[in-house]
Write an enzyme that holds these catalytic residues in place. Structure first.
Site, PDB file in Angstrom:
ATOM      1  N   GLY A  18       0.800  -1.232   0.000  1.00  0.00           N
ATOM      2  CA  GLY A  18       0.000   0.000   0.000  1.00  0.00           C
ATOM      3  C   GLY A  18       0.828   1.275   0.000  1.00  0.00           C
ATOM      4  N   ARG A  24       0.197   4.148  -4.873  1.00  0.00           N
ATOM      5  CA  ARG A  24       0.079   5.612  -4.759  1.00  0.00           C
ATOM      6  C   ARG A  24      -0.306   6.262  -6.081  1.00  0.00           C
ATOM      7  NH1 ARG A  24       4.633   7.748  -3.969  1.00  0.00           N
ATOM      8  NH2 ARG A  24       5.853   5.852  -4.159  1.00  0.00           N
ATOM      9  N   ARG A  51       5.780  -3.001   5.028  1.00  0.00           N
ATOM     10  CA  ARG A  51       6.697  -3.089   6.176  1.00  0.00           C
ATOM     11  C   ARG A  51       6.903  -1.742   6.859  1.00  0.00           C
ATOM     12  NH1 ARG A  51      11.533  -5.475   2.936  1.00  0.00           N
ATOM     13  NH2 ARG A  51      10.746  -3.704   1.764  1.00  0.00           N
ATOM     14  N   HIS A 178      -4.480  -4.524 -16.907  1.00  0.00           N
ATOM     15  CA  HIS A 178      -5.290  -3.302 -16.910  1.00  0.00           C
ATOM     16  C   HIS A 178      -5.821  -2.957 -18.304  1.00  0.00           C
ATOM     17  CE1 HIS A 178      -1.342  -1.505 -17.814  1.00  0.00           C
ATOM     18  NE2 HIS A 178      -2.041  -0.632 -18.491  1.00  0.00           N
ATOM     19  N   LYS A 182     -10.033  -1.243 -19.988  1.00  0.00           N
ATOM     20  CA  LYS A 182     -10.267  -0.044 -20.803  1.00  0.00           C
ATOM     21  C   LYS A 182     -11.647  -0.120 -21.461  1.00  0.00           C
ATOM     22  CE  LYS A 182      -5.475   1.012 -21.866  1.00  0.00           C
ATOM     23  NZ  LYS A 182      -5.431   2.305 -21.182  1.00  0.00           N
ATOM     24  N   GLU A 216       4.398   3.328 -27.549  1.00  0.00           N
ATOM     25  CA  GLU A 216       4.635   4.266 -26.449  1.00  0.00           C
ATOM     26  C   GLU A 216       5.706   5.263 -26.873  1.00  0.00           C
ATOM     27  OE1 GLU A 216       4.304   2.002 -22.365  1.00  0.00           O
ATOM     28  OE2 GLU A 216       5.610   0.895 -23.701  1.00  0.00           O
ATOM     29  N   ASP A 235       6.809  -8.154 -21.468  1.00  0.00           N
ATOM     30  CA  ASP A 235       6.159  -7.037 -20.794  1.00  0.00           C
ATOM     31  C   ASP A 235       4.828  -6.644 -21.458  1.00  0.00           C
ATOM     32  OD1 ASP A 235       6.406  -5.078 -18.705  1.00  0.00           O
ATOM     33  OD2 ASP A 235       6.685  -3.563 -20.263  1.00  0.00           O
ATOM     34  N   HIS A 240      -0.831  -7.968 -22.712  1.00  0.00           N
ATOM     35  CA  HIS A 240      -1.774  -6.995 -23.288  1.00  0.00           C
ATOM     36  C   HIS A 240      -2.146  -7.295 -24.743  1.00  0.00           C
ATOM     37  CE1 HIS A 240      -0.818  -4.956 -19.717  1.00  0.00           C
ATOM     38  NE2 HIS A 240       0.248  -4.314 -20.124  1.00  0.00           N
TER      39      HIS A 240
HETATM   40  P1  NAP Z   1       7.216  -0.784  -5.317  1.00  0.00           P
HETATM   41  O1  NAP Z   1       7.046   0.669  -5.532  1.00  0.00           O
HETATM   42  O2  NAP Z   1       8.592  -1.346  -5.204  1.00  0.00           O
HETATM   43  O3  NAP Z   1       6.381  -1.199  -4.032  1.00  0.00           O
HETATM   44  C1  NAP Z   1       6.495  -2.438  -3.409  1.00  0.00           C
HETATM   45  C2  NAP Z   1       5.601  -2.446  -2.204  1.00  0.00           C
HETATM   46  O4  NAP Z   1       5.766  -3.706  -1.531  1.00  0.00           O
HETATM   47  C3  NAP Z   1       5.928  -1.377  -1.196  1.00  0.00           C
HETATM   48  O5  NAP Z   1       4.731  -0.894  -0.636  1.00  0.00           O
HETATM   49  C4  NAP Z   1       6.743  -2.134  -0.155  1.00  0.00           C
HETATM   50  O6  NAP Z   1       6.614  -1.434   1.049  1.00  0.00           O
HETATM   51  C5  NAP Z   1       6.024  -3.470  -0.163  1.00  0.00           C
HETATM   52  N1  NAP Z   1       6.849  -4.571   0.332  1.00  0.00           N
HETATM   53  C6  NAP Z   1       8.075  -4.936  -0.076  1.00  0.00           C
HETATM   54  N2  NAP Z   1       8.516  -6.002   0.627  1.00  0.00           N
HETATM   55  C7  NAP Z   1       7.528  -6.315   1.495  1.00  0.00           C
HETATM   56  C8  NAP Z   1       7.370  -7.319   2.491  1.00  0.00           C
HETATM   57  N3  NAP Z   1       8.336  -8.219   2.741  1.00  0.00           N
HETATM   58  N4  NAP Z   1       6.235  -7.345   3.194  1.00  0.00           N
HETATM   59  C9  NAP Z   1       5.249  -6.450   2.966  1.00  0.00           C
HETATM   60  N5  NAP Z   1       5.324  -5.473   2.027  1.00  0.00           N
HETATM   61  C10 NAP Z   1       6.460  -5.413   1.304  1.00  0.00           C
HETATM   62  O7  NAP Z   1       6.510  -1.641  -6.478  1.00  0.00           O
HETATM   63  P2  NAP Z   1       5.252  -1.207  -7.361  1.00  0.00           P
HETATM   64  O8  NAP Z   1       5.765  -0.475  -8.561  1.00  0.00           O
HETATM   65  O9  NAP Z   1       4.217  -0.571  -6.533  1.00  0.00           O
HETATM   66  O10 NAP Z   1       4.758  -2.618  -7.912  1.00  0.00           O
HETATM   67  C11 NAP Z   1       4.022  -3.540  -7.115  1.00  0.00           C
HETATM   68  C12 NAP Z   1       3.636  -4.722  -7.989  1.00  0.00           C
HETATM   69  O11 NAP Z   1       2.833  -4.264  -9.061  1.00  0.00           O
HETATM   70  C13 NAP Z   1       4.816  -5.419  -8.638  1.00  0.00           C
HETATM   71  O12 NAP Z   1       4.526  -6.789  -8.768  1.00  0.00           O
HETATM   72  C14 NAP Z   1       4.889  -4.796 -10.026  1.00  0.00           C
HETATM   73  O13 NAP Z   1       5.484  -5.636 -10.974  1.00  0.00           O
HETATM   74  C15 NAP Z   1       3.424  -4.613 -10.313  1.00  0.00           C
HETATM   75  N6  NAP Z   1       3.125  -3.538 -11.280  1.00  0.00           N
HETATM   76  C16 NAP Z   1       3.493  -2.257 -11.046  1.00  0.00           C
HETATM   77  C17 NAP Z   1       3.170  -1.265 -11.960  1.00  0.00           C
HETATM   78  C18 NAP Z   1       3.544   0.175 -11.726  1.00  0.00           C
HETATM   79  O14 NAP Z   1       3.163   1.007 -12.572  1.00  0.00           O
HETATM   80  N7  NAP Z   1       4.232   0.522 -10.670  1.00  0.00           N
HETATM   81  C19 NAP Z   1       2.459  -1.596 -13.126  1.00  0.00           C
HETATM   82  C20 NAP Z   1       2.064  -2.918 -13.330  1.00  0.00           C
HETATM   83  C21 NAP Z   1       2.397  -3.879 -12.395  1.00  0.00           C
HETATM   84  P3  NAP Z   1       7.658  -1.526   2.262  1.00  0.00           P
HETATM   85  O15 NAP Z   1       9.008  -1.282   1.703  1.00  0.00           O
HETATM   86  O16 NAP Z   1       7.162  -0.472   3.195  1.00  0.00           O
HETATM   87  O17 NAP Z   1       7.496  -2.895   2.800  1.00  0.00           O
END
Ligand code: NAP
Length: 484
Positions: A18, A24, A51, A178, A182, A216, A235, A240
């Protein structure tokens, strides 16, 4: 206009990860927009879990800032933001530890819909699923939402499916792509199966070929090292583009129901033929005077990962035998544009003397940036001087055709999250679909490795490598121009 949105029940939604980028940037601002459109029933709660050590007030502040940054125009209404963040909670939880899980158990209500969004690295899915069960936080009615990437090949996808299946039934698992959220993607099904006009022509007797482009303008920027482990095939194509291909090519499901739709999509993937090596082109964007190359961004001067891929494939069934499907996706291309182009065959014979042009009907379906459809038809050029024919588009840009009601700003994420709460899996990938998609892409990726294939360089702001243009030119066809 009276809203016909299906209401959602009161819910508790836990977002593991979260505090992360996805939560976010997309998930929380999306939920806020749903809150603004009265789609979040009173009493519903969103519980951030990660965490980082903070309390619910600290989390509310984090999300206020996220909404201000990513929430768009709606983010200015301070009073609404306060009402929304009052529904947020936070519990520090380590997916690999034991702290926080009892508190989460005590917070969750079993009398309302409860859903758990795994917005964390896939390596943590197993730990989360196991703890949700051992701490008796999830029950047989709970739902889990998992993010892409769903594996990096067939083997890892199978392992992930098996891990989730240890604790959850397939009917509880929502794998997000996602693109399926759409508006226009869903409209594909409405157009195909809600009109008499198109379906009789939707086959190899009338369709010459189909193009699917997801272009893109952005590069891999700051996440180059991460992207380099994946590439455009994993990817974008495996998920998609494959999903778009399924929706455009599938047979009519007997009803608009999750398993009926997913059964038909699966049949398409299973009918995809292997792609010949000369029917696939990979590329990497080159440096220019203002901008680094893909290899610079990936921080690997010898990287063989593709930032672009174009391929020609065929579907071996009665409807599509012999019809090429051309798929293309890449970064740092000339415009941001996702579209599907259905090119119908030439008319067999022209009755108009002097008319030598090959007139074709072309249905263009734009997914982004503007959602809409155009049908190219042939008419008489107005004015005197005999019968001269011209091709003109019948434009169906939704916002223009349907007025302000069409400007549904519902983002794909918010739509999909609400479908999770409603318990509707139609727009989520089933485990066997994901595995079938990997089973088709794996040999292509392995083939590159075995042949030592090196991606072709292409200019930033172009349509990709020359060879991708040749993929169609040598068959007397051309790509639809990439433009916004
Ligand atoms: P991120 O910014 O690295 O966030 C990871 C989250 O996981 C953080 O909230 C982190 O918080 C938490 N976390 C890490 N280790 C943890 C643990 N041991 N226990 C509990 N929480 C833990 O990654 P993200 O970009 O949000 O991506 C999250 C997932 O969505 C990934 O699988 C990614 O491939 C997928 N995704 C992301 C996007 C994008 O646009 N960002 C798009 C498509 C898919 P703490 O460090 O506070 O624990």
């Amino acid at each position: 206009m009276v809203s016909r949105v299906i209401p959602v029940e009161e819910f508790d939604l836990v977002i593991f990860g979260g505090t992360g980028d996805l939560a976010r940037r997309k998930i929380l601002p999306g939920l806020f927009r749903r809150f603004l459109s009265n789609q979040m029933p009173a009493g519903s709660r969103i519980i951030g879990a990660a965490r980082t050590d903070m309390d619910s007030d600290g989390y509310r502040q984090m999300i206020r800032e996220a909404i201000a940054e990513f929430g768009g125009d709606e983010s200015k209404d301070k009073e609404c933001i306060e009402k929304f963040v009052a529904q947020l909670h936070y519990i520090p939880v380590d997916a690999k530890g034991t702290g926080g899980w009892e508190e989460l158990h005590d917070l969750i209500r079993f009398e309302v819909v409860n859903a758990f969004y795994f917005s964390v690295a896939p390596s943590l899915f197993g730990d989360l699923a196991e703890r949700l069960h051992s701490f008796k936080i999830a029950d047989d009615d709970s739902r889990v939402v998992v993010e892409k990437p769903f594996g990096r090949d067939l083997e890892t996808a199978k392992a992930l499916n098996a891990t989730l299946a240890e604790h959850f039934d397939e009917s509880q698992i929502y794998r997000i792509d996602h693109y399926l959220g759409k508006e226009t993607v869903q409209n594909l099904m409405a157009v195909r199966f809600g009109n008499m006009l198109f379906e009789p022509l939707w086959n190899n007797h009338y369709v010459d070929h189909i193009q699917i482009t997801v272009a893109e303008t952005v590069g891999v920027g700051g996440r180059g090292a991460y992207y380099d482990q994946s590439g455009a095939m994993r990817d974008m194509v495996q998920n998609h583009l494959m999903q778009l291909l399924c929706l455009i090519a599938m047979e009519s499901p007997s009803m608009f129901d999750a398993d009926a739709v997913r059964d038909e999509k699966l049949k398409v993937i299973r009918a995809l033929q292997a792609v010949e090596p000369h029917h696939i082109v990979r590329g990497q964007y080159d440096a220019n005077k203002d901008s680094p190359s893909y290899r610079d961004d990936a921080e690997d001067p010898r990287s063989h990962t593709e930032s672009f891929v174009a391929l020609r494939c065929e579907i071996a069934n009665w409807r599509w035998a012999g019809v090429p499907f051309y798929l293309r996706t890449g970064k740092k291309l000339k415009a941001r544009s996702s579209e599907i182009i259905v090119v119908f065959k030439d008319i067999g014979h022209s009755i108009f003397p002097g008319d030598e042009k090959r007139h074709r009907n072309i249905l263009s379906i734009q997914l982004q940036p503007n959602e809409g459809m155009q049908l190219q038809v042939t008419i008489k050029e107005p004015g005197p001087g005999g019968m001269r024919l011209i091709d003109v588009p019948l434009d169906m840009t939704f916002a223009e055709a349907l007025g302000p009601d069409a400007e549904d700003s519902t983002d794909a994420y918010e739509r999909l999250i609400m479908d999770v709460i409603r318990g509707n899996q139609t727009l989520f990938m089933r485990g066997d679909e994901v595995e079938a998609a990997w089973a088709w892409t794996d040999p292509l990726i392995e083939g590159w490795k075995a042949r030592g294939d090196v991606p072709k360089l292409y200019d930033q702001g172009s349509s990709g490598p020359e060879d991708a243009l040749m993929l169609m030119h040598r068959e007397g066809r051309r790509w639809h121009e990439i433009k916004e």
